[in-house]
Design an enzyme around this catalytic site. Sequence first.
Site, PDB file in Angstrom:
ATOM      1  N   ASN A   1      42.217  37.065  41.438  1.00 44.60           N
ATOM      2  CA  ASN A   1      41.426  38.049  40.701  1.00 44.60           C
ATOM      3  C   ASN A   1      40.829  37.360  39.476  1.00 44.60           C
ATOM      4  O   ASN A   1      41.560  36.736  38.692  1.00 44.60           O
ATOM      5  CB  ASN A   1      42.300  39.233  40.270  1.00 44.60           C
ATOM      6  CG  ASN A   1      41.470  40.325  39.607  1.00 44.60           C
ATOM      7  OD1 ASN A   1      40.850  40.106  38.572  1.00 44.60           O
ATOM      8  ND2 ASN A   1      41.457  41.507  40.216  1.00 44.60           N
TER       9      ASN A   1
ATOM     10  N   THR B   1      39.007  42.361  43.825  1.00 48.79           N
ATOM     11  CA  THR B   1      38.495  43.107  42.675  1.00 48.79           C
ATOM     12  C   THR B   1      39.263  44.421  42.595  1.00 48.79           C
ATOM     13  O   THR B   1      39.477  45.101  43.602  1.00 48.79           O
ATOM     14  CB  THR B   1      36.965  43.312  42.738  1.00 48.79           C
ATOM     15  OG1 THR B   1      36.566  44.008  41.544  1.00 48.79           O
ATOM     16  CG2 THR B   1      36.508  44.107  43.954  1.00 48.79           C
ATOM     17  N   GLU B   2      39.734  44.744  41.393  1.00 44.66           N
ATOM     18  CA  GLU B   2      40.714  45.821  41.258  1.00 44.66           C
ATOM     19  C   GLU B   2      40.129  47.201  41.543  1.00 44.66           C
ATOM     20  O   GLU B   2      40.868  48.158  41.729  1.00 44.66           O
ATOM     21  CB  GLU B   2      41.380  45.790  39.882  1.00 44.66           C
ATOM     22  CG  GLU B   2      40.442  45.987  38.709  1.00 44.66           C
ATOM     23  CD  GLU B   2      40.036  44.666  38.085  1.00 44.66           C
ATOM     24  OE1 GLU B   2      39.878  43.676  38.828  1.00 44.66           O
ATOM     25  OE2 GLU B   2      39.882  44.628  36.842  1.00 44.66           O
ATOM     26  N   ASN B   3      38.802  47.304  41.596  1.00 46.15           N
ATOM     27  CA  ASN B   3      38.221  48.579  41.999  1.00 46.15           C
ATOM     28  C   ASN B   3      38.240  48.781  43.514  1.00 46.15           C
ATOM     29  O   ASN B   3      37.663  49.746  44.001  1.00 46.15           O
ATOM     30  CB  ASN B   3      36.812  48.762  41.416  1.00 46.15           C
ATOM     31  CG  ASN B   3      35.897  47.598  41.693  1.00 46.15           C
ATOM     32  OD1 ASN B   3      36.313  46.440  41.602  1.00 46.15           O
ATOM     33  ND2 ASN B   3      34.664  47.875  42.045  1.00 46.15           N
TER      34      ASN B   3
ATOM     35  N   SER C   1      45.075  49.275  45.425  1.00 46.18           N
ATOM     36  CA  SER C   1      44.595  48.041  44.808  1.00 46.18           C
ATOM     37  C   SER C   1      45.542  47.570  43.703  1.00 46.18           C
ATOM     38  O   SER C   1      45.859  46.378  43.606  1.00 46.18           O
ATOM     39  CB  SER C   1      43.197  48.261  44.230  1.00 46.18           C
ATOM     40  OG  SER C   1      42.677  47.053  43.733  1.00 46.18           O
TER      41      SER C   1
END
Lengths: 212, 212, 219, 219
Positions: free
Chosen positions: A25, A48-50, A90
């Site tokens: 990340n 990607t944390e979304n 996530s």
Amino acid sequence: MSAGLDKGEMAARVARDIPHGAYVNLGIGQPTLVADHLDADAGVVLHTENGMLNMGRAAVGDEVDADLVNAGKIPVVEPPGAAYFHSADSFAMMRGSHLDVCVLGAFQVSAGGDIANWHTGAPDAIPAVGGAMDLAIGAKQVFVMMTLFAKDGTPKLVPDCTYPLTGVACVSRVYTDLAVFEVGGDEVVVVDVFGTTYDELSARLDVPLRRG
Amino acid sequence: MSAGLDKGEMAARVARDIPHGAYVNLGIGQPTLVADHLDADAGVVLHTENGMLNMGRAAVGDEVDADLVNAGKIPVVEPPGAAYFHSADSFAMMRGSHLDVCVLGAFQVSAGGDIANWHTGAPDAIPAVGGAMDLAIGAKQVFVMMTLFAKDGTPKLVPDCTYPLTGVACVSRVYTDLAVFEVGGDEVVVVDVFGTTYDELSARLDVPLRRG
Amino acid sequence: MSVTICESAAEAVAGISDGSTVLVGGFGLAGMPVRLVDALIDQGATDLTVVSNNAGNGDTGLAALLAKGRVRKVICSFPRQSDSYVFDGLYRDGRIELELVPQGNLAERMRAAGAGIGAFFCPTGVGTPLAEGKETREIDGRTYVLEHPIKGDVALVGAHRADRMGNLVYRKTARNFGPVMATAATTTIVQVREVVEIGELDPETVVTPGIYVDRVVAV
Amino acid sequence: MSVTICESAAEAVAGISDGSTVLVGGFGLAGMPVRLVDALIDQGATDLTVVSNNAGNGDTGLAALLAKGRVRKVICSFPRQSDSYVFDGLYRDGRIELELVPQGNLAERMRAAGAGIGAFFCPTGVGTPLAEGKETREIDGRTYVLEHPIKGDVALVGAHRADRMGNLVYRKTARNFGPVMATAATTTIVQVREVVEIGELDPETVVTPGIYVDRVVAV
């Protein structure tokens, strides 16, 4: 003090330490540049944390799709082999230590590996944390990428963070324009030096250093 | 004592109390029969805890697919509008009180709505709980379907369960061959009587009853 | 790190150590990674703790592993089935340990292990023998029992298809415990019906992203 | 109970009460149910608590709701953005309350609300100002902070397609908070691009099953 690495060179230096096949990340801002220096053959998979794994590069022109953005809300593309998931999944992925490396920007990092990157502590500042605290404690290795000194010349690698913390004892390496450091152990180890010397660094930093 | 309802009639009586459009889990064994008495127009959606909503009827002949079974491990069919999910999501759905009704079998139900249905307490019995404890506390309303008396004539609606509990104060209604009861309040209310009388029930049960 | 596409089930289960905790997917036979369990029997690891919804059927698969005396302890929700005579015999003889866990807690405890949750307050089982000795707490007027994660050294999972990045899709109710177990183990080993090229799975439909998968074998 | 397919966004948001906690999906504008937020502005409910990852962009949508003084409190992870001047102004003037929550905790706390978890021990934020005053506990050598569920009275979710049973699919990273918010609210209201007939969504690909959905409107 002579010039060290520029942003692109710093990103390239970080990229060199990311293992083949790693799940990574890249935090918003400068860490995003690391992607440009990853060898396509290295099989590094970006998270990607979304809610996406195997995130692609920034979208251009007709590729832009409002439903497909990275954590910085920049449109990106979908490479083959991607996967989408919701925010709880996530962050479970992150919190559960499944990511190999996370690269973050920072205001300060302490010798013990504490990181401060979400709040200057200024009384009129509007605080915003986003995924920073989850990222800081979530990956197997947390790399920080920052300039070694603030614009006013004060060091950002410090004995103890004075800004509000993002995470405690979680950073393993700090990549700066002037040197690469290992933190979080009994001593700070200088792994690499750029355009300066070990002695110069020792003189300007308040943390005890050891040659790597 | 005259004959009350048979299994099919009990299932039909339960089905009558399931609201239109309800999301329902039918426990393994006798409660499964309730499905045969649900009006197709009522829009009741069946949940099976092994990971499916809008579960269909039992599969026959070529419809049998080893990947598609109900909680009793019986092959079923997939109607239009079904959805699959994994076990953690399935039990989150249950534990989060999203199901409207769950129908369970039981060894005993107490006047206060406790249920015992997983273990006889016999020292040589092999205990098995499956989803029973999650179901007992998970639905907005928990119905129990059982004969009112055990084969030896002892009542299964009791002041306090003597068998190991499955759930505490969670049952709202008990459907038996001889009567329908509301439990879990200060008194047990007799809602319906089949082939017997209120007075006869009062005489044979150790719980204080009230006419509904 | 990257997934390894194995040539055989034997290669896929290589290196499982004695004393390991092994999560085994499946609800009855739906989603059960039968070929991986058979390979584990041949591989020889012993003194295992097996976490699975059931405790084996008939004489094959998990039941065969139990019959060979290779399992010290079973953590499951529903050991007793019409054809669970292998487990039944071992249990009655005191030759196998059983931790009985409500099915939803089994799933959630593995989910917690995979999600980095240290423990969670759960309403299931409160006031029953399965909560005895566990910490309880009243929160907003409801009583909860504190449950802890179940981590695996290894997960054996049955899925439908994998791509070469290890992304998985399942089929119908065979999905069940596979996705949570894949997240909860140090090494996740998956048997699939087919390995497809990268790009052949729709990214919207991937249930287990490849990050959770270490080894895949098509059987 | 069954889903209602609404004719308009106004019909979809009817009846939201003053003082409600409203979960609003989206990460920035991806997945943001803009039409439902606009309809909520027209609907008139006030004294709201809004739970969303961000606190509005520019002058429209969530920012417009804030500008009208209808929001008492925002629970979010990242209020400060380049164009969050509406929130910034209200916050600096002390006219809006902020509960700042790390993004993963925001998601997990809503997941807990939907999943019937009373509270959970989480490693995120330990030792930081955002954990101050919260209970902590060491479990297996790591320190965790106890986090509680965030429940909504209403969730406003943006999805891609719904069928007439309320089953939802999302598109790309617009999925984000929608699926957890749908589970965490008493009434879940969804804006989609298209409502399709029952049977037109593949049951393997449904992300939010209809059980979590109360009202749907195609916009």
